[in-house]
Design a protein around this motif. Structure first.
Motif, mmCIF file in Angstrom:
data_model
loop_
_atom_site.group_PDB
_atom_site.id
_atom_site.type_symbol
_atom_site.label_atom_id
_atom_site.label_comp_id
_atom_site.label_asym_id
_atom_site.label_seq_id
_atom_site.Cartn_x
_atom_site.Cartn_y
_atom_site.Cartn_z
ATOM 1 N N UNK A 109 35.863 43.812 37.375
ATOM 2 C CA UNK A 109 37.000 43.318 36.581
ATOM 3 C C UNK A 109 37.001 41.793 36.536
ATOM 4 N N UNK A 110 36.601 41.171 37.637
ATOM 5 C CA UNK A 110 36.575 39.703 37.686
ATOM 6 C C UNK A 110 35.292 39.123 37.107
ATOM 7 N N UNK A 111 34.288 39.987 36.898
ATOM 8 C CA UNK A 111 32.981 39.492 36.449
ATOM 9 C C UNK A 111 32.715 39.783 34.983
ATOM 10 N N UNK A 112 33.688 40.363 34.271
ATOM 11 C CA UNK A 112 33.478 40.684 32.854
ATOM 12 C C UNK A 112 33.123 39.432 32.068
ATOM 13 N N UNK A 113 32.160 39.572 31.186
ATOM 14 C CA UNK A 113 31.744 38.432 30.379
ATOM 15 C C UNK A 113 30.623 37.639 31.007
ATOM 16 N N UNK A 167 33.878 41.976 50.200
ATOM 17 C CA UNK A 167 33.472 41.832 48.813
ATOM 18 C C UNK A 167 34.002 40.516 48.270
ATOM 19 N N UNK A 168 33.179 39.829 47.500
ATOM 20 C CA UNK A 168 33.573 38.515 46.985
ATOM 21 C C UNK A 168 34.420 38.667 45.727
ATOM 22 N N UNK A 169 35.725 38.878 45.948
ATOM 23 C CA UNK A 169 36.680 38.954 44.839
ATOM 24 C C UNK A 169 37.734 37.885 45.049
ATOM 25 N N UNK A 170 38.507 37.620 44.014
ATOM 26 C CA UNK A 170 39.432 36.486 44.050
ATOM 27 C C UNK A 170 40.439 36.596 45.185
ATOM 28 N N UNK A 221 42.477 34.428 50.040
ATOM 29 C CA UNK A 221 42.946 34.702 51.396
ATOM 30 C C UNK A 221 42.241 33.802 52.418
ATOM 31 N N UNK A 222 40.934 33.642 52.269
ATOM 32 C CA UNK A 222 40.190 32.771 53.193
ATOM 33 C C UNK A 222 40.698 31.334 53.090
ATOM 34 N N UNK A 223 40.885 30.869 51.835
ATOM 35 C CA UNK A 223 41.402 29.503 51.640
ATOM 36 C C UNK A 223 42.809 29.371 52.227
ATOM 37 N N UNK A 224 43.615 30.421 52.066
ATOM 38 C CA UNK A 224 44.978 30.405 52.578
ATOM 39 C C UNK A 224 44.992 30.375 54.104
ATOM 40 N N UNK A 243 49.690 35.271 44.694
ATOM 41 C CA UNK A 243 50.562 36.124 43.880
ATOM 42 C C UNK A 243 49.942 36.341 42.504
ATOM 43 N N UNK A 244 49.442 35.268 41.894
ATOM 44 C CA UNK A 244 48.784 35.381 40.581
ATOM 45 C C UNK A 244 47.559 36.295 40.674
ATOM 46 N N UNK A 245 46.748 36.109 41.730
ATOM 47 C CA UNK A 245 45.525 36.896 41.883
ATOM 48 C C UNK A 245 45.820 38.377 42.079
ATOM 49 N N UNK A 246 46.967 38.689 42.681
ATOM 50 C CA UNK A 246 47.300 40.089 42.954
ATOM 51 C C UNK A 246 47.574 40.879 41.685
ATOM 52 N N UNK A 247 47.919 40.183 40.574
ATOM 53 C CA UNK A 247 48.169 40.888 39.314
ATOM 54 C C UNK A 247 46.882 41.433 38.720
ATOM 55 N N UNK A 248 45.760 40.761 38.963
ATOM 56 C CA UNK A 248 44.492 41.180 38.378
ATOM 57 C C UNK A 248 44.395 40.901 36.899
#
Length: 629
Positions: free
Chosen positions: A237-241, A27-30, A35-38, A89-94
């Motif tokens: 959650x990441x697509x709101x708005x 699924x394309x989430x942050x 993770x792929x970039x990392x 770490x930032x992304x894991x907070x949601x």
């Protein structure tokens, strides 16, 4: 001399994990994108580090410009890797707030500062320089440590500041785990620099991230192979708005009942062909198996939801073939208006759940179009749920009493105890809103216990003032019948307040009698303790007169709809029913009495008691005492 054998092994292990990752739907989430970039950055950092070690070990065999180039590239990837660990770490907070934004900006500044120092080394020698003696660290070599240290410090600071945002300690430990692995590599670097500890522990950190956060299995439903509910929540959650998104849902009509007809295994096997059909016909949609028997689909602005849902529902007119068996199903569709603004993924899910339940009731159409009015209704239900939970949890359920008047004496001889809850502004919430909700989530049991106890307390504290009151009716929910110690529990409460059980008449509806074996056991136990029973809302269900004669009811309450119907149309059947009940030995109460004419007609019919707004609306206990003492 550098020993890169350990880094090679860790890189190979990491490669195996990532092969599993890319072999499955994602699924394309942050978190997945980071993770792929990392991984790519880690892979390139490790490769360039190994090459740089080889070059620096045999620097006489390579041109100077290549030594500079490979080391600069390595240090760029090295510092970008530390930034991406922080970013994950930032992304894991949601969530995103000012502290995270500020920390992210600071991380970018220090990272780009380190990259600039690395790039400038070709002429400045700040980070490193190369001469006839080979590779040497420069005066600003500490920047490689500083970039990592700052990013790690920011990560641990955010973890501490947002420790309450994690769902549990396990999630917190996962985030701490990969950051501690990175920290271990950084601390060991000055001690055992020659074995490349940062590469080794960075690979370990990425494996921890994979196992804890980004394993595709977390977001896949094994039954349908579609993305699951967790994936839907994370994606939305990441697509709101995003106004370009279209959200659709498809629910198999009467799925629970069909499981009983076809069997659970048969219904489980039919889900996969449905998912395959959706994926094949609509590859641009993201398919989620939202909940049992229900798919959610997300598309872009060009998605023609009405056409898609119509075509899918049309397909359901043909059978689905599973294990050489034809399974016949019908479906309902839901389309969410893209203009609806949601404040959270939870709100969106609540609206979607509400719409799916509503779609199940559709008769003249198969597609429900959800608009802002539905959102308002759903949000109202959410608020009612919050008020209900607060009232039950803090024992703030209030009890109102409605008088029951004798047709013989014209005096108040009984009352019905009715529960009431209020919102933050002190406005009463309709029982039609919170009672079904309490029954659905099981809170009706605690709610009923509080009403019963407060009724007993009222009788105990005000018996001198209300000496004319012969009984108080308390409603009993069908769910309360499943409580095995119900009789002993009620008796204990009554005895604590020195109230005779005969003063409490338990009102039940015909729903309580569906499971007749359980009903008989409970009613026998309660009557054995001295409690009396009243059949409430007679005329709204499917009454079995033979069964009624076998139950120890002392009173039958005619539902207000039956009373109103008789008053308006003078039906012939009701007088015969009342006469039959009287001959059996039941007393009769008519509910919903609003006019004098209704009261007179019900009294002439033979009813013993009357209840309704003509006499009083349900009122607080204190007001009841003042009015009827």
């Amino acid at each position: 001399m550098w020993n890169y054998s350990y880094a090679t092994i860790s890189l190979a292990s990491l490669f195996i994990f990532v092969c599993f990752y890319f072999a499955q739907p994602r699924i394309s989430v942050k978190t997945n994108r980071v993770f792929v970039a990392l991984f790519v950055t880690e892979f390139l950092a490790a490769i360039t580090d190994i090459i740089a070690c080889i070059v620096c070990n045999d620097y006489l065999c390579f041109p100077v410009f290549f030594i500079y180039l490979i080391n600069i590239v390595f240090y760029i990837f090295y510092m970008c890797r530390s930034y991406l660990f922080f970013y994950f770490t930032c992304a894991s907070f949601g969530i995103r707030n000012r502290l995270i934004t500020f920390s992210h900006t600071l991380s970018l500044i220090i990272t780009f500062g380190g990259i600039f120092v690395a790039l400038s080394s070709t002429w400045s020698g700040w980070l490193f320089y190369v001469d006839a003696g080979g590779f040497h660290t420069g005066p600003c070599f500490f920047m490689t440590h500083l970039v990592y240290a700052v990013n790690l410090l920011l990560s641990f600071l955010l973890i501490y500041m947002h420790r309450d945002s994690f769902e549990g300690k396990a999630e917190l430990l996962k985030v701490l785990g990969f950051n501690l692995a990175v920290l271990t590599g950084l601390l060991l670097r000055p001690v055992i620099l020659h074995v490349l500890p940062v590469d080794i522990f960075s690979a370990i950190a990425i494996i921890i991230i994979y196992l804890s956060f980004t394993d595709p299995q977390f977001y896949l439903d094994t039954q349908s192979t579609a993305f699951n509910y967790s994936a839907f929540m994370k994606y939305t959650a990441e697509s709101l708005g995003n106004k370009d998104l279209k959200i659709l849902a498809l629910t198999i009509h009467n799925y629970i009942e069909l499981q009983e007809i076809y069997g659970n295994n048969q219904m489980d096997t039919v889900i996969k062909p449905i998912r395959d059909y959706l994926q094949k016909e609509y590859p641009r949609l993201i398919i989620f198996y939202y909940k049992p028997g229900c798919f959610a689909m997300i598309g872009d602005a060009n998605t023609t939801s009405d056409v898609i849902l119509s075509n899918i529902i049309k397909r359901f007119k043909s059978p689905w073939i599973c294990a050489k068996t034809e399974v016949y199903l019908t479906a309902r569709g839901v389309s969410l208006d893209s203009d609806i603004e949601f404040h959270s993924a939870n709100e969106l899910a609540k609206v979607l759940n509400y719409a799916i339940e509503k779609a199940e009731t559709l008769e003249n159409t198969s597609i429900l179009y959800v608009d802002e009015k539905d959102q308002e209704i759903c949000n109202r239900k959410s608020k009612v749920k919050k008020y209900l939970e607060h009232a039950v949890e803090h024992n703030q359920v209030q009890v109102y009493l409605q008088p029951i008047v004798s047709t013989k004496t014209g005096k108040v001889e009984g009352a019905e105890a009715l529960c009431r809850i209020f919102d933050d502004e002190g406005k009463m919430i309709s029982p039609l809103d919170f009672i079904p909700l309490a029954e659905k989530n099981g809170q009706i049991i605690r709610l009923g216990e509080q009403v019963f106890e407060k009724t007993c307390r009222f009788i105990s504290e005000h018996s001198p003032e209300i000496s004319s009151l012969k009984w108080v009716n308390v409603n009993l929910s069908p769910l309360q019948f499943f409580k095995r110690d119900l009789a002993n529990s009620f008796l204990q409460i009554a005895e604590n307040y020195h109230v005779a059980p005969s003063m409490i008449h338990l009102e039940i509806t015909e729903e309580n009698m569906i499971d007749y074996a359980l009903f008989s056991k409970q009613i026998l136990a309660l009557t054995g303790k001295g409690f009396c029973f009243v059949l409430d809302d007679y005329g709204t269900g499917y009454s079995n007169l033979d069964r009624l004669t076998q139950c120890p009811f002392i009173n039958i309450k005619l539902d207000r709809t039956v009373v109103m119907d008789y008053h308006n149309n003078s039906k012939v059947l009701l007088p015969h029913l009342v006469d039959a009940f009287k001959q059996i030995g039941f007393s009769i109460t008519a509910e919903g009495i609003e006019t004098t004419e209704m009261a007179e007609s019900m009294a002439e019919l033979g009813c013993d008691y009357l209840q309704g707004f003509l006499y009083s609306r349900p009122i607080p206990m204190e007001e009841f005492v003042e009015k009827y003492s």
